[in-house]
Design a protein around this motif. Sequence first.
Motif, PDB file in Angstrom:
ATOM      1  N   PRO A 486       0.829  -1.216   0.000  1.00  0.00           N
ATOM      2  CA  PRO A 486       0.000   0.000   0.000  1.00  0.00           C
ATOM      3  C   PRO A 486       0.859   1.260   0.000  1.00  0.00           C
ATOM      4  O   PRO A 486       2.006   1.233   0.456  1.00  0.00           O
ATOM      5  N   PRO A 487       0.312   2.395  -0.495  1.00  0.00           N
ATOM      6  CA  PRO A 487       1.073   3.643  -0.498  1.00  0.00           C
ATOM      7  C   PRO A 487       1.241   4.237   0.893  1.00  0.00           C
ATOM      8  O   PRO A 487       2.158   5.007   1.135  1.00  0.00           O
ATOM      9  N   ALA A 488       0.350   3.902   1.815  1.00  0.00           N
ATOM     10  CA  ALA A 488       0.454   4.369   3.190  1.00  0.00           C
ATOM     11  C   ALA A 488       0.912   3.217   4.073  1.00  0.00           C
ATOM     12  O   ALA A 488       1.220   2.122   3.598  1.00  0.00           O
ATOM     13  N   ARG A 489       0.939   3.449   5.387  1.00  0.00           N
ATOM     14  CA  ARG A 489       1.407   2.411   6.299  1.00  0.00           C
ATOM     15  C   ARG A 489       0.329   1.391   6.636  1.00  0.00           C
ATOM     16  O   ARG A 489       0.578   0.458   7.383  1.00  0.00           O
ATOM     17  N   ARG A 490      -0.860   1.591   6.104  1.00  0.00           N
ATOM     18  CA  ARG A 490      -1.953   0.659   6.355  1.00  0.00           C
ATOM     19  C   ARG A 490      -2.328  -0.045   5.054  1.00  0.00           C
ATOM     20  O   ARG A 490      -2.178   0.522   3.973  1.00  0.00           O
ATOM     21  N   VAL A 491      -2.841  -1.247   5.159  1.00  0.00           N
ATOM     22  CA  VAL A 491      -3.200  -2.012   3.973  1.00  0.00           C
ATOM     23  C   VAL A 491      -4.357  -1.333   3.257  1.00  0.00           C
ATOM     24  O   VAL A 491      -5.178  -0.637   3.869  1.00  0.00           O
ATOM     25  N   ALA A 492      -4.425  -1.555   1.953  1.00  0.00           N
ATOM     26  CA  ALA A 492      -5.479  -0.920   1.166  1.00  0.00           C
ATOM     27  C   ALA A 492      -6.830  -1.603   1.366  1.00  0.00           C
ATOM     28  O   ALA A 492      -7.861  -0.941   1.489  1.00  0.00           O
ATOM     29  N   LEU A 493      -6.830  -2.946   1.400  1.00  0.00           N
ATOM     30  CA  LEU A 493      -8.067  -3.707   1.491  1.00  0.00           C
ATOM     31  C   LEU A 493      -8.012  -4.625   2.691  1.00  0.00           C
ATOM     32  O   LEU A 493      -6.987  -5.267   2.954  1.00  0.00           O
ATOM     33  N   LEU A 494      -9.117  -4.704   3.425  1.00  0.00           N
ATOM     34  CA  LEU A 494      -9.222  -5.612   4.563  1.00  0.00           C
ATOM     35  C   LEU A 494     -10.113  -6.786   4.196  1.00  0.00           C
ATOM     36  O   LEU A 494     -11.126  -6.624   3.500  1.00  0.00           O
ATOM     37  N   GLY A 495      -9.734  -7.979   4.714  1.00  0.00           N
ATOM     38  CA  GLY A 495     -10.541  -9.148   4.427  1.00  0.00           C
ATOM     39  C   GLY A 495     -10.440  -9.526   2.963  1.00  0.00           C
ATOM     40  O   GLY A 495      -9.391  -9.398   2.334  1.00  0.00           O
ATOM     41  N   ASP A 496     -11.536  -9.948   2.424  1.00  0.00           N
ATOM     42  CA  ASP A 496     -11.581 -10.378   1.024  1.00  0.00           C
ATOM     43  C   ASP A 496     -12.781  -9.736   0.343  1.00  0.00           C
ATOM     44  O   ASP A 496     -13.783 -10.382   0.043  1.00  0.00           O
ATOM     45  N   PRO A 497     -12.712  -8.420   0.113  1.00  0.00           N
ATOM     46  CA  PRO A 497     -13.860  -7.734  -0.491  1.00  0.00           C
ATOM     47  C   PRO A 497     -14.140  -8.244  -1.900  1.00  0.00           C
ATOM     48  O   PRO A 497     -13.238  -8.664  -2.623  1.00  0.00           O
ATOM     49  N   VAL A 498     -15.408  -8.204  -2.251  1.00  0.00           N
ATOM     50  CA  VAL A 498     -15.817  -8.649  -3.581  1.00  0.00           C
ATOM     51  C   VAL A 498     -15.240  -7.691  -4.618  1.00  0.00           C
ATOM     52  O   VAL A 498     -15.387  -6.475  -4.524  1.00  0.00           O
ATOM     53  N   ARG A 499     -14.569  -8.257  -5.613  1.00  0.00           N
ATOM     54  CA  ARG A 499     -13.981  -7.440  -6.683  1.00  0.00           C
ATOM     55  C   ARG A 499     -14.954  -7.420  -7.855  1.00  0.00           C
ATOM     56  O   ARG A 499     -15.263  -8.459  -8.438  1.00  0.00           O
ATOM     57  N   ARG A 500     -15.435  -6.246  -8.161  1.00  0.00           N
ATOM     58  CA  ARG A 500     -16.429  -6.096  -9.219  1.00  0.00           C
ATOM     59  C   ARG A 500     -16.082  -4.914 -10.117  1.00  0.00           C
ATOM     60  O   ARG A 500     -16.949  -4.136 -10.506  1.00  0.00           O
ATOM     61  N   GLY A 501     -14.789  -4.799 -10.422  1.00  0.00           N
ATOM     62  CA  GLY A 501     -14.358  -3.737 -11.333  1.00  0.00           C
ATOM     63  C   GLY A 501     -14.293  -2.376 -10.696  1.00  0.00           C
ATOM     64  O   GLY A 501     -14.523  -1.362 -11.364  1.00  0.00           O
ATOM     65  N   GLN A 502     -13.969  -2.308  -9.392  1.00  0.00           N
ATOM     66  CA  GLN A 502     -13.898  -1.010  -8.714  1.00  0.00           C
ATOM     67  C   GLN A 502     -12.810  -0.121  -9.332  1.00  0.00           C
ATOM     68  O   GLN A 502     -11.687  -0.583  -9.552  1.00  0.00           O
ATOM     69  N   PRO A 503     -13.114   1.130  -9.604  1.00  0.00           N
ATOM     70  CA  PRO A 503     -12.080   2.062 -10.029  1.00  0.00           C
ATOM     71  C   PRO A 503     -11.124   2.356  -8.876  1.00  0.00           C
ATOM     72  O   PRO A 503     -11.526   2.341  -7.707  1.00  0.00           O
ATOM     73  N   VAL A 504      -9.875   2.637  -9.202  1.00  0.00           N
ATOM     74  CA  VAL A 504      -8.906   3.108  -8.221  1.00  0.00           C
ATOM     75  C   VAL A 504      -8.712   4.605  -8.446  1.00  0.00           C
ATOM     76  O   VAL A 504      -8.326   5.043  -9.534  1.00  0.00           O
ATOM     77  N   VAL A 505      -9.020   5.374  -7.427  1.00  0.00           N
ATOM     78  CA  VAL A 505      -8.884   6.828  -7.475  1.00  0.00           C
ATOM     79  C   VAL A 505      -7.877   7.247  -6.413  1.00  0.00           C
ATOM     80  O   VAL A 505      -8.002   6.828  -5.247  1.00  0.00           O
TER      81      VAL A 505
END
Length: 609
Positions: A486-505
């Motif tokens: 991740p760009p910060a000191r914390r992870v970007a995603l927690l658990g196993d979120p459903v991936r459905r084509g989310q944009p990255v902003v």
Amino acid sequence: MTQDAGHPRPLLVRPHWQDLCGEWGYATDDHDRGLAEGRHRDAGAFTRAITVPYPPESELSGVHEPEPHPIVWYRRTLRLEREPGPDERLLLHFGAVDYRARVWFNGEYAGEHEGGHTPFTFDVTEAVVPGGEQVVVVRAQDECDDATQPRGKQDWRGEPHDIWYHRTTGIWQPVWAEVVPALHVRELHWTPDVPGAAVAVEVELSQRPDPAVDVHVVLTLGDEVLAEQTCRADRRDGRWVIAVPAARHQMELSGLLWTPERPTLLDARVELRRDGVLIDAVTSYVGLRSVGVRDGRFLLNGRPRFLRLVLAQNYWPGSHLAAPAPGALRREAELAKELGFDGVRVHQKVEDPRFLAWCDRLGLLVWSEMPSAYEYSPRAVERLTREWLEVVARDRSHPCVVTWVPFNESWGVWHAADVPEQRHATAALYHLTKALDGTRPVISNDGWEHTESDIWGLHDYAPTGESIRERYAGPEALARILGDRPPARRVALLGDPVRRGQPVVLSEIGGTSLRPAPDEAWHGYGTVGSTEELTEGFRQLVDAVLDNPELAGLCWTQLTDTEQERNGLLTEDREPKVPAETIRRILTRPARSVPAEAIDAARRAARDR
């Protein structure tokens, strides 16, 4: 568009209302003795004056006491411009009072409200003194050391530090009175359906109609009537679908759609009638547009759009969270547009609805964010949820609002990576928001530690454009960012979120401060010594994001300097540090992730030639 954007409730307007802003009596109550002393019936304690709606910490209030007072009292005498007649009611409206408010009218208890950022209304008809002077008393309680209270960027310390600002206690949005029929439109909501060429209207009445009434809806664009429909209402809540036949013509549809480039708004009139006799009438407006996400892109009206947002604190040095004048709300939106941004991420604040009305009119996308609490507990979750429900209810009919953000940077859910309850809180607010409004993307926790989100907003204060290019160089690099880098000191995603084509902003980048004063404790996420350096740094970072085919948008930190946070593109007095046309030229070149932008730019250039 004829609707009045200056009305304190611009989506539900009656022409006659009485502004109660201005000079009120004022008193502090640090030892909480006012209730026992009967201040709601006794004018003796109100020896000072305050100008409403400016908070007492601010200069424009006339009080200008930055030190904390946990309880403050207000008192206002007035003569009603029109008293309620038979079968009429007098409503007393408050735009926002931070944090817990109790209200009396002519000594009679009217009610109370908790939540410092959302509106409330009391029916005070039974307490009216016919032909006489009326008295409004407000007790506001705002405890700066209560970390379970959603407070946003209001400081809990005596003086502002780091990225936190002076507090905003008590009344900070308009107070107004309104005489209405006993049976009247209490709430009004609009949901556009672009593919269906229709608009859904929800009407809540003040009481169950007995006998039933007709709800007559007219939608117009200029002098043209686009839709007219009469619906039968025999209960307090009704929802109907209004067909808009003109929107079925796909070759003409673009002239009806709301976009930042062409913010078309349809005027709306809603009437209550019984046996043909008019009972109540309100005016409003509708924006025909759709928002969504697909294949890693943000969609507006079904088309991919690269988001060019700016972080907006919407804070003024002389008035804090309150705007110094109604025109300042319009100017804030205009400034963002002049710089070339197509949207604002209103940060840790629920903005005055008049600002949203100007964003609707001028064409400015809005990410709406809930002010955070700083302690996790069942009480904090209850408070935040209750107030967030009121935010969504108040603002879901504004076409400018395109994203909901209930949490930011794990504020108030600091240990979400390790504490299941805190992860459940962010996921629950995501799902609850979607249950209330399924038409917009929702971000569970902007910045990092997403549980369920429709957009993965990442906060990345990389110092150079080159570091952005390296970090997000292709799909594999982006997958690592979302996984274990991740760009910060914390992870970007927690658990196993459903991936459905989310944009990255990249929903926070930049944060560069220009020539900070030596004694300033917090400068920004980087400092430069000249306008030229600020311009070049802005260019490099923005170019790096625009050149990346994997990224769907950016949000620059930030629009204006705020208190000791001197990293705005504008000063706190709204003067540009870099010429607006320079910022606009950098921002508005086509983004690689949306090839259609290059095609549109070429067509515009050809037309200009």
